[in-house]
Design a protein around this motif. Structure first.
Motif, mmCIF file in Angstrom:
data_model
loop_
_atom_site.group_PDB
_atom_site.id
_atom_site.type_symbol
_atom_site.label_atom_id
_atom_site.label_comp_id
_atom_site.label_asym_id
_atom_site.label_seq_id
_atom_site.Cartn_x
_atom_site.Cartn_y
_atom_site.Cartn_z
ATOM 1 N N LYS A 25 13.873 9.099 15.790
ATOM 2 C CA LYS A 25 13.328 8.674 14.504
ATOM 3 C C LYS A 25 14.377 8.801 13.392
ATOM 4 O O LYS A 25 14.471 7.952 12.504
ATOM 5 C CB LYS A 25 12.106 9.545 14.196
ATOM 6 C CG LYS A 25 11.445 9.317 12.872
ATOM 7 C CD LYS A 25 10.111 10.069 12.839
ATOM 8 C CE LYS A 25 9.707 10.478 11.443
ATOM 9 N NZ LYS A 25 8.653 11.501 11.476
ATOM 10 N N GLU C 174 5.080 5.356 6.673
ATOM 11 C CA GLU C 174 5.412 5.413 8.083
ATOM 12 C C GLU C 174 4.394 4.595 8.887
ATOM 13 O O GLU C 174 4.752 3.899 9.836
ATOM 14 C CB GLU C 174 5.435 6.875 8.543
ATOM 15 C CG GLU C 174 6.514 7.138 9.581
ATOM 16 C CD GLU C 174 6.603 8.606 9.921
ATOM 17 O OE1 GLU C 174 6.320 9.466 9.050
ATOM 18 O OE2 GLU C 174 6.933 8.912 11.081
ATOM 19 N N SER C 177 5.013 1.132 9.188
ATOM 20 C CA SER C 177 6.245 0.949 9.948
ATOM 21 C C SER C 177 7.444 0.624 9.056
ATOM 22 O O SER C 177 8.223 -0.271 9.314
ATOM 23 C CB SER C 177 6.096 -0.117 11.044
ATOM 24 O OG SER C 177 5.921 -1.384 10.474
ATOM 25 N N SER C 179 11.016 1.777 7.766
ATOM 26 C CA SER C 179 12.056 2.598 8.398
ATOM 27 C C SER C 179 12.377 3.804 7.519
ATOM 28 O O SER C 179 12.067 3.835 6.338
ATOM 29 C CB SER C 179 13.319 1.764 8.611
ATOM 30 O OG SER C 179 13.993 1.631 7.381
ATOM 31 N N GLN C 180 13.026 4.796 8.133
ATOM 32 C CA GLN C 180 13.379 6.013 7.400
ATOM 33 C C GLN C 180 14.335 5.684 6.264
ATOM 34 O O GLN C 180 14.231 6.224 5.170
ATOM 35 C CB GLN C 180 14.013 7.032 8.364
ATOM 36 C CG GLN C 180 13.031 7.616 9.367
ATOM 37 C CD GLN C 180 11.981 8.487 8.714
ATOM 38 O OE1 GLN C 180 12.201 9.093 7.672
ATOM 39 N NE2 GLN C 180 10.803 8.548 9.318
#
Lengths: 319, 521, 295
Positions: A25, C174, C177, C179-180
């Motif tokens: 992640k 999150e 969906s 992204s970080q």
């Protein structure tokens, strides 16, 4: 407070997925931070190799690795006289006072800044209280001198016109603990309060709105909302300050009192002592030894503090 | 993740190890250079002046220069070129590269440059930076003994004892800079005040203690608003040889002349008397208001804060010319207070080759030229004739028309900074015999020298004691010297008690032991 | 704060006004001294009221430091580039550390914090930067050593991201969906404007006020000097001549109005910051917003 409990509950209920999944992640973030980490390694960790010089007799001709070993010989001068007790006492006591008063004052100012609604006025205040942070200690020493000298403002502008006796500040040590604390606060409060103020600005406004609806007064808002929300920042800043518990601002203790001998009992810290004794020798090793000792002691204190914090509030621990 | 980080860390360590061992590699090459150049040296000895005919292959020696005071356009490149052209013309086998350091930042920058074999410095002076003992201790310079045979005249420029000040354990590490190597104490006072109090007869004479005090007292009566003393730590005025240390823990009395015993200065009656005297001076108002505000003495005269001050000089003429240069607006009277004495503290500078120098033979050649070749050395000390200075018929150098300190681009007023100022020309000074008089001091039968001249106390065996005492001395010395402490007796008592607690006796014993060895006992 | 306390607001204004005077008054005293003839100060003492006005200190500064305009340009250049790079590095690392469940988070935090405690000192730093990375006598000598990223700021950033960015929003993102990296630009940065502006300010100040890099790494290239290095060099030079009696052998050092020049130096170096500060604060915050929306 409700939201604090909610947050704690949320984090307790949160179950960690496996390391592998978390790595998958976060890998882009590691990549993103790679230059930063590389910089730390180059700029900070690589020079740390030089710390071995604290245990060597540095020779300019032979370099860091070629210099002969000396064991703990570079440390003894720090402990060989009554100055050891004086400098450790001064360093630690001043730091404790600085941390406590500095933090309280900075939070106080930050809260006041938060009350100013007019942005231009607020920017003006912010800019003004930051000015002392911008000038070097050498310059501050001359500002202080302009007030305290025998022909300074306090003597010529206040004491003499009112008929009081002039004070020779630079030879009277009883005044200096207060002067030094005052100068430290003067120079540092703007910087620290700007940090706290930025944190306060980021708080969710709805907490305050809800509190007003509930009829909470200003004082209650501060103690029940602002301070608890500020706690993590206060803890982090304090832990970082504790790491420097055995170090001192050289300029504050050397330049401000103009290195006056009669004030040494209250102005000698580890840094000024080291400087005064090594000034003319260019003894890289002994200077580094003092720095190393200060770091190690600070490090131990930080580990202890962090451990305590982690026991009580694991969320706010530094690491 | 930890593994990755550990790997990263390890990589960093390896990198930095490589970085620092890169130094060892360089050292090897340096050794190679040394051996190859000393090989050429032997060739030279056999075959006379045998240097490469192509100057562009000559090693470049990095030489320290002192910066102009103002931040104007620097003419460094022009002067460097002139020096290099001259070196080519005499087929010197070396070129120079000047590194200009400003005094204020010099200590830090020199320390850094001395760690750097790639971009470091080859030739530099120790004045205002360190002492020869500390340079040797830190290995910041190399021994010059190997060159004694090649340049014997370099060891014959100055009186023999002067060279000892730049030696450690009998080995020459630095070549002293030309100077008078001795001074006497003078006092200067505004002439209008001297006339006013009716003591004009004394001008130019040597005053006794009583006369000096009378002069000050009368001046104070006439001008209570002025101070008369800016510094009270003049060793010449006190009459001790501090052996070059500011702490005065062990000194030679009587200016060190014929003295074989180290005196425990702070326990002595002379020190006590001096403290009382200074206290008395302070009470009488002789000092400027705040001694911590160490204003330039001459500037304080201009600001009408003081009417006179102590300073040192090697001749009355010199003192007078100094006054003319520094205080052109005032007529200053000079009084002599002591005799001409040479001590460690009057050997002001020396120049040496750094330990990161890759071409010590060539560096030595340059050092030799700077000490002995006026044409070459004057480029560094004065600049280029016609651009930075002009010479009058009496052999004195002046700024050319329309050029001054801020526009000349070179610091021409700092000949005293360089290896041998005596081969320069008097600059902006009316005193045509400025340097000839200086040289005359070396052979003057009236010149006296301290027995301690050339004795360098090595504090290593009593290092910790010495540092502890230094801190205590710093705490009390100035306060007592400036008469700031009301109860002198009590202060002296606690001062001495603390010094003893910090191991003063061990220091004195070690000092006496080393001094005996120095005297050859 | 949502206010009902009008009294408290007035109180805040008054106290801050007093603190402003407290912070600025010494400079006023020194400014007045800088335009007062030095002998007058020595004899009659320091005062807030100008007497015997004399601008020789400023004259000296302007004639003595010819490269001053160029030095200003160099300072601005290094400050702008440095601050931008500094922000990027600080945010990247601060954001990484703000992830509570990041593998190796404690170790990494420790890794950052450790550099605040231990340092190899001047000589080893110089050897690394000058001999390994060859930054000496180049623009990079001003830019890279020490100032490019401050561990203190990284920890401030981390703390701010963890405490002031609600987890609920991140969790929601999150779910969508995001992204970080996207979260950093879309959520964290827009929500952290005050702290980002503050850190940018600190970084800019650090570059603006720095003279150490100039002193260590630009020993020979005077043409690359920054304003603070020029001023600091001048100040050190004056200090040197004041403290070293023998140095007065150089004629005419007596003409230097030491006290006044010192203050003039302070005025010259502070003024630009005072002038751009309010502008900087606002523009910067706005810039971040735009960047955040686009990201």
């Amino acid at each position: 407070m409700v939201f604090v409990m909610k947050r704690a509950a949320a984090s307790n209920a949160y179950r960690k997925p496996s390391v592998k999944r978390r790595l998958r992640k976060y890998w882009p973030l590691y990549l993103l931070a790679l230059p930063s980490i590389a910089y730390l390694i180059i700029n900070n960790y690589m020079p740390m190799v030089g710390l071995i010089l604290a245990f060597k007799d540095y020779s300019f001709a032979d370099g860091i690795f070629g210099s002969p070993w000396k064991g703990f010989g570079n440390f003894t001068y720090l402990f060989s006289s009554k100055w050891a007790a004086i400098m450790f006492r001064n360093t630690v006591l001043y730091n404790v006072v600085f941390i406590v008063l500095g933090t309280l004052f900075a939070i106080f100012v930050a809260i006041l800044l938060g009350e100013i609604k007019h942005i231009k006025v607020r920017n003006f205040f912010q800019a003004m209280i930051l000015i002392p942070h911008l000038v070097s200690m050498v310059l501050v020493a001359y500002l202080v001198f302009a007030f305290l000298a025998t022909n300074g403002f306090i003597n010529k502008g206040i004491l003499e016109p009112t008929g009081a006796k002039a004070i020779k500040f630079y030879t009277a040590k009883q005044y200096w603990p207060f002067i030094l604390v005052l100068v430290h606060l003067w120079k540092g409060f703007g910087f620290q309060s700007v940090v706290y103020f930025a944190t306060i600005l980021g708080f969710d406004k709805t907490y305050y709105e809800a509190a007003v609806v509930d009829g909470a007064g200003t004082w209650q808002q501060i103690t029940k909302i602002t301070l608890p929300l500020l706690k993590p920042t206060i803890i982090i800043l304090t832990i970082m300050a504790i790491g420097r518990m055995f170090s001192s601002d050289f300029g504050l203790f050397y330049q401000i009192p103009m290195n006056s001998g009669q004030l040494y009992a209250v102005t000698t810290t580890i840094d000024t002592f080291t400087y005064r004794t090594l000034m003319e020798e260019h003894d890289v090793s002994r200077a580094l030894a003092a720095g190393f000792l200060q770091s190690v002691l600070g490090f131990i204190l930080v580990l202890g503090t962090n451990l305590v914090v982690r026991k009580i509030e694991p969320e706010n621990a530094l690491f | 993740m930890k593994k990755i980080l550990a790997l990263l860390l390890a990589a960093a360590l390896v990198l930095s190890l490589a970085a620092c061992s890169g130094k060892t590699a360089k050292d090897d090459s340096k050794e190679k250079d040394t051996s190859s150049s000393s090989a050429s040296e032997t060739e030279k000895e056999e075959g006379g002046e045998d240097v490469s005919s192509d100057p562009s292959t000559w090693p470049v020696i990095k030489v320290e220069a002192t910066g102009n005071f103002a931040e104007g356009e620097s003419k460094e490149e022009d002067i460097e070129k002139a020096m290099n052209d001259y070196l080519v013309s005499i087929n010197a086998g070396a070129q120079v590269d000047l590194i200009t350091l400003a005094f204020g930042d010099r200590a830090t920058q020199l320390t850094l440059l001395l760690t750097d074999p790639d971009n470091g410095i080859d030739l530099y002076g120790w004045r205002f930076y360190s002492t020869v003992t500390n340079l040797v201790k830190n290995k910041q310079c190399i021994s010059l003994e190997p060159y004694r045979e090649q340049y014997p005249d370099l060891w014959e420029l100055y009186p023999e004892d002067v060279y000892k000040v730049c030696q450690v354990n009998g080995e020459q590490y630095s070549i002293p800079g030309g100077d008078s190597f001795g001074n006497f104490q003078v006092y200067t006072m505004r002439k209008d005040i001297v006339d006013e109090i009716g003591l004009s007869d004394w001008i130019g004479t040597k005053l006794t203690e009583e006369q000096f005090e009378e002069l000050l007292t009368k001046a104070e009566e006439a001008h209570p608003e002025l101070g008369w003393f800016t510094q009270t730590n003049n060793v010449n005025y006190i009459g001790i040889d501090s052996l070059g240390f500011d702490e005065w823990i062990g000194v030679l009395e009587n200016n060190g002349i014929g003295e074989e015993t180290i005196t425990d200065w702070y326990a002595s009656d002379e020190w006590k008397q001096y403290c009382y005297r200074m206290k008395d001076f302070a009470d009488k108002g002789f000092f400027v208001d705040d001694p911590l505000n160490q204003q330039l003495t001459a500037a304080s005269v201009n600001q009408q804060l003081i009417g006179g001050y102590l300073f040192e000089g090697y001749s009355v003429d010199y003192c007078q010319s100094l006054m003319l240069a520094q205080l052109p607006d005032w007529d200053m009277a000079i009084f002599q207070l002591g005799d001409f004495v040479g001590k460690n503290s009057t050997v002001y500078t020396g120049w040496q080759i750094s330990s990161v120098c890759k071409y010590p033979d060539e560096a030595m050649k340059i050092l030799y030229l700077l000490n002995t070749d006026p044409t070459f050395a004057r480029y560094l000390m004065l600049g280029i004739e016609g651009e930075q200075y002009v010479v009058d018929e009496e052999g004195r150098a002046w700024y050319p028309e329309g050029v001054d300190q801020t526009t000349s681009g070179w610091n021409s007023g700092a000949a005293w900074w360089y290896p041998n100022q005596t081969i320069s020309l008097p600059f902006e000074s009316p005193l045509a015999n400025y340097y000839t008089d200086m040289i005359a001091c070396w052979t003057d039968p009236n010149s006296q020298y301290s027995s301690g001249l050339g004795f360098i106390f090595d504090t290593t065996p009593v290092y910790d004691e010495y540092q502890a005492c230094t801190a205590t001395v710093n705490e009390y010395k100035n306060a007592l010297l400036f008469g700031q402490i009301d109860d002198v007796d009590e202060a002296l008592q606690s001062f001495n008690a603390e010094l003893d607690a910090n191991g003063r006796q061990a220091i004195l014993a070690e000092m006496q032991k080393q001094y005996d060895e120095f005297l050859g006992k | 704060m949502a206010g009902n306390g009008k009294g408290f607001r007035i109180f805040s204004n008054i106290v801050l006004a007093i603190l402003t005077i407290f912070a600025v008054a010494p400079f006023v005293l020194m400014f007045v001294s800088s335009i007062t003839e030095e002998g007058t100060i020595m004899r009659e003492g320091y005062s807030f009221i100008p007497r015997d006005v004399d601008f020789s200190a400023y004259k000296y500064l302007l004639t003595g430091a010819k490269g001053i305009v160029k030095a200003y340009g160099m300072t601005i250049l290094v400050t702008v580039i440095g601050t931008i790079a500094n922000m990027a590095l600080t945010m990247a690392l601060g954001y990484l550390l703000s992830k509570q469940d990041l593998p190796g988070r404690n170790f990494l935090s420790f890794f950052v914090f450790f550099t605040m405690l231990f340092s190899g000192g001047m000589v080893p730093s110089y050897i690394i930067w000058s001999r390994v990375f060859k930054v000496s006598e180049t623009f990079f000598g001003l830019l890279l050593p020490n100032l490019l990223m401050s561990p203190f700021n990284v920890i401030l950033m981390r703390t701010y991201f963890t405490t002031n960015v609600p987890k609920e929003i991140l969790e929601a993102a999150e779910m969508d969906s995001c992204s970080q990296v996207g979260m950093l630009f879309r959520i964290c940065i827009p929500l952290s404007k005050p702290m980002i502006a503050t850190i940018a300010l600190f970084s800019a100040l650090a570059y603006w006020n720095d003279w150490v890099n100039g002193m260590y790494y630009l020993i020979r290239r005077n043409d690359l000097s920054t304003i603070q290095y020029v001023l600091n060099k001048m100040q050190n030079q004056i200090d040197f001549f004041r403290q070293t009696a023998e140095a007065s052998k150089i004629a005419k050092t007596t003409d230097i109005p030491s006290l006044g020049v010192r203050m003039a130096i302070a005025v010259v170096s502070i003024l630009p910051i005072l002038m751009v500060y309010p502008f900087f604060q606002r523009q910067f915050v706005r810039g971040i917003v735009v960047g955040g929306v686009k990201g």
